[in-house]
Design a protein around this motif. Structure first.
Motif, PDB file in Angstrom:
ATOM      1  N   ALA A   1       0.839  -1.201   0.000  1.00 18.64           N
ATOM      2  CA  ALA A   1       0.000   0.000   0.000  1.00 18.64           C
ATOM      3  C   ALA A   1       0.871   1.247   0.000  1.00 18.64           C
ATOM      4  O   ALA A   1       0.593   2.222  -0.710  1.00 18.64           O
ATOM      5  CB  ALA A   1      -0.920  -0.003   1.213  1.00 18.64           C
ATOM      6  N   LEU A   2       1.946   1.217   0.772  1.00 13.28           N
ATOM      7  CA  LEU A   2       2.866   2.351   0.802  1.00 13.28           C
ATOM      8  C   LEU A   2       3.607   2.493  -0.527  1.00 13.28           C
ATOM      9  O   LEU A   2       3.891   3.604  -0.970  1.00 13.28           O
ATOM     10  CB  LEU A   2       3.860   2.171   1.960  1.00 13.28           C
TER      11      LEU A   2
ATOM     12  N   VAL B   1     -10.011   3.787  -1.726  1.00 10.12           N
ATOM     13  CA  VAL B   1      -9.098   3.527  -2.832  1.00 10.12           C
ATOM     14  C   VAL B   1      -9.806   2.824  -3.983  1.00 10.12           C
ATOM     15  O   VAL B   1      -9.473   3.038  -5.153  1.00 10.12           O
ATOM     16  CB  VAL B   1      -7.867   2.715  -2.372  1.00 10.12           C
ATOM     17  N   LEU B   2     -10.785   1.997  -3.695  1.00 11.09           N
ATOM     18  CA  LEU B   2     -11.567   1.381  -4.770  1.00 11.09           C
ATOM     19  C   LEU B   2     -12.373   2.437  -5.515  1.00 11.09           C
ATOM     20  O   LEU B   2     -12.443   2.433  -6.748  1.00 11.09           O
ATOM     21  CB  LEU B   2     -12.496   0.306  -4.210  1.00 11.09           C
TER      22      LEU B   2
ATOM     23  N   VAL C   1      -3.380   3.361  -7.735  1.00  7.62           N
ATOM     24  CA  VAL C   1      -4.660   3.237  -7.038  1.00  7.62           C
ATOM     25  C   VAL C   1      -5.050   1.761  -6.896  1.00  7.62           C
ATOM     26  O   VAL C   1      -5.509   1.314  -5.848  1.00  7.62           O
ATOM     27  CB  VAL C   1      -5.762   4.023  -7.785  1.00  7.62           C
ATOM     28  N   ALA C   2      -4.843   0.993  -7.973  1.00  7.36           N
ATOM     29  CA  ALA C   2      -5.160  -0.434  -7.921  1.00  7.36           C
ATOM     30  C   ALA C   2      -4.289  -1.156  -6.901  1.00  7.36           C
ATOM     31  O   ALA C   2      -4.762  -2.037  -6.164  1.00  7.36           O
ATOM     32  CB  ALA C   2      -4.974  -1.051  -9.313  1.00  7.36           C
TER      33      ALA C   2
ATOM     34  N   ALA D   1      -3.696  -4.015  -1.874  1.00  7.15           N
ATOM     35  CA  ALA D   1      -2.893  -4.155  -0.656  1.00  7.15           C
ATOM     36  C   ALA D   1      -3.725  -3.960   0.609  1.00  7.15           C
ATOM     37  O   ALA D   1      -3.440  -4.552   1.662  1.00  7.15           O
ATOM     38  CB  ALA D   1      -1.731  -3.156  -0.663  1.00  7.15           C
ATOM     39  N   GLN D   2      -4.764  -3.123   0.514  1.00 12.51           N
ATOM     40  CA  GLN D   2      -5.598  -2.834   1.675  1.00 12.51           C
ATOM     41  C   GLN D   2      -6.666  -3.880   1.925  1.00 12.51           C
ATOM     42  O   GLN D   2      -7.382  -3.821   2.907  1.00 12.51           O
ATOM     43  CB  GLN D   2      -6.267  -1.466   1.513  1.00 12.51           C
ATOM     44  N   HIS D   3      -6.813  -4.840   1.003  1.00  9.81           N
ATOM     45  CA  HIS D   3      -7.847  -5.851   1.171  1.00  9.81           C
ATOM     46  C   HIS D   3      -7.536  -6.705   2.399  1.00  9.81           C
ATOM     47  O   HIS D   3      -6.439  -7.237   2.522  1.00  9.81           O
ATOM     48  CB  HIS D   3      -7.941  -6.746  -0.071  1.00  9.81           C
TER      49      HIS D   3
END
Length: 279
Positions: free
Chosen positions: A116-117, A234-235, A270-271, A276-278
Motif C-alpha cells: 500500500a505504501l 481507494v476502490l 490506485v489499484a 494491498a488494503q484488502h
C-alpha cells in the motif's frame, strides 16, 4: 457487497466527472458547481424517505464539514478539467484522494501493508509524469495539475469527514454535505460577482453531472458504512478508468508517451493500494 458498491461508485463518479468536464468547457465553473449541487440535493431529498436513517446533530455536523471540503475540491477539479486535459486531471486527482485516507489511517494507528505504501509512492511519481507538457514553458499544464492535486485533497477530506458520521445515520450526512456545499459555492459566486446562469445547451449536462455525482455519493456512503474506509476510498478512486474511456471515445483525447506512462502509473498506484488494503 462492499466491493461491488465501491466499484459501482467508481464507475458512476467517473461518468459524473466526464459530464462535469464537458459542462465546464461550455460555461462558468461556479455555475456548473452550484447547479449540479442543487440537482444532487434534489435527488438526495427524494431518496431520504426510501433509505431512512437516524437523524442526529453529529451526523449533520460531519456532513456539513464534509460538504465544505468536497465543494472546494469540486470547484478546483472542474477548474482543472476546464483548463487541462481530462485524462490527466482525473488520475492526478484520484491518486491524491486515494492516498489521504491511507495517511489518515496511519495517523489514527492503522498500519497499511508494505505494498500500500509502495502504491502511494508510485502515485506521487505518476504526478510528475502526467504534468509533462510538449509545449515547453507553458504554465497551463502545471496550473491544472496543481489544481487537480488540491482537488484530490478536498475529495480525500470529504471521504474522511463523511466516514466520521455515525453508521446508523443513513443518508443524513449527505444532506448536510450538500446543504453546506451549495451554500459555500453560492456565497463564493456572490462574493466574486459571478453569474450562475448557464450558457445555452449546458443545463442538461450540468444536471446529469449533479445527479450522477450524488448517486455515487450514496453508493460511497453505503459501501463505507459496510466496510473499511481505507479499502472503500481507494476502490472508489479507480473512477478515472471510466472518465478516460469516455474522454478517449467521445472527445478523441490523445496523450504523449510520457503522459500515457504517468496515467498508467496513476491507475496502477490506485489499484495497488486497493489490493494491498484488502483484509
Amino acid at each position: 457487497m462492499t466491493v461491488i458498491l465501491a466499484a459501482a461508485c467508481a464507475v458512476v463518479y467517473g461518468t459524473a466527472d466526464f459530464f462535469g468536464g464537458l459542462a465546464t468547457k461550455r460555461t462558468q465553473v461556479l455555475s456548473v458547481v452550484v447547479l449540479s449541487q442543487i440537482a444532487g440535493l434534489a435527488l438526495i431529498l427524494g431518496l431520504l424517505p426510501l433509505l431512512p436513517g437516524a437523524f442526529s446533530d453529529t451526523a449533520l455536523s460531519w456532513g456539513l464539514a464534509a460538504g465544505m471540503s468536497g465543494a472546494a475540491g469540486l470547484v478546483l477539479f472542474y477548474r482543472a478539467l476546464a483548463t487541462g486535459v481530462m485524462s490527466v486531471v482525473a488520475p492526478t486527482t484520484a491518486v491524491t484522494s486515494a492516498a489521504l485516507p491511507v495517511v489518515f489511517g496511519l495517523a489514527i494507528g492503522e498500519r497499511p501493508v508494505f505494498w500500500a505504501l509502495v502504491g502511494v509512492a508510485l502515485a506521487l511519481g505518476s504526478v510528475l509524469l502526467v504534468s509533462q507538457d510538449s509545449s515547453g514553458g507553458g504554465h497551463g499544464p502545471f496550473t491544472s495539475v496543481a489544481a487537480a492535486l488540491a482537488a484530490g485533497a478536498g475529495f480525500g477530506g470529504f471521504f474522511i469527514l463523511l466516514s466520521m458520521a455515525p453508521h446508523e445515520s443513513g443518508l443524513w450526512p449527505l444532506v448536510g454535505a450538500r446543504l453546506s456545499s451549495v451554500t459555500t459555492v453560492a456565497l463564493l459566486a456572490l462574493i466574486t460577482r459571478r453569474a450562475l446562469r448557464p450558457r445555452s445547451g449546458s443545463l442538461r449536462i450540468i444536471v446529469a453531472a449533479g445527479v450522477l455525482d450524488m448517486t455515487a455519493n450514496v453508493l460511497f456512503l453505503l459501501a463505507q458504512q459496510d466496510g473499511l474506509l481505507s479499502l472503500v476510498a481507494v476502490l472508489v478512486s479507480l473512477y478515472p478508468a471510466s472518465t478516460l474511456l469516455l474522454a478517449r471515445h467521445v472527445l478523441g483525447e490523445r496523450l504523449r508517451a510520457v503522459q500515457v506512462t504517468g496515467v498508467a502509473c496513476a491507475l496502477g498506484a490506485v489499484a495497488l493500494i486497493a489490493v494491498a488494503q484488502h483484509p
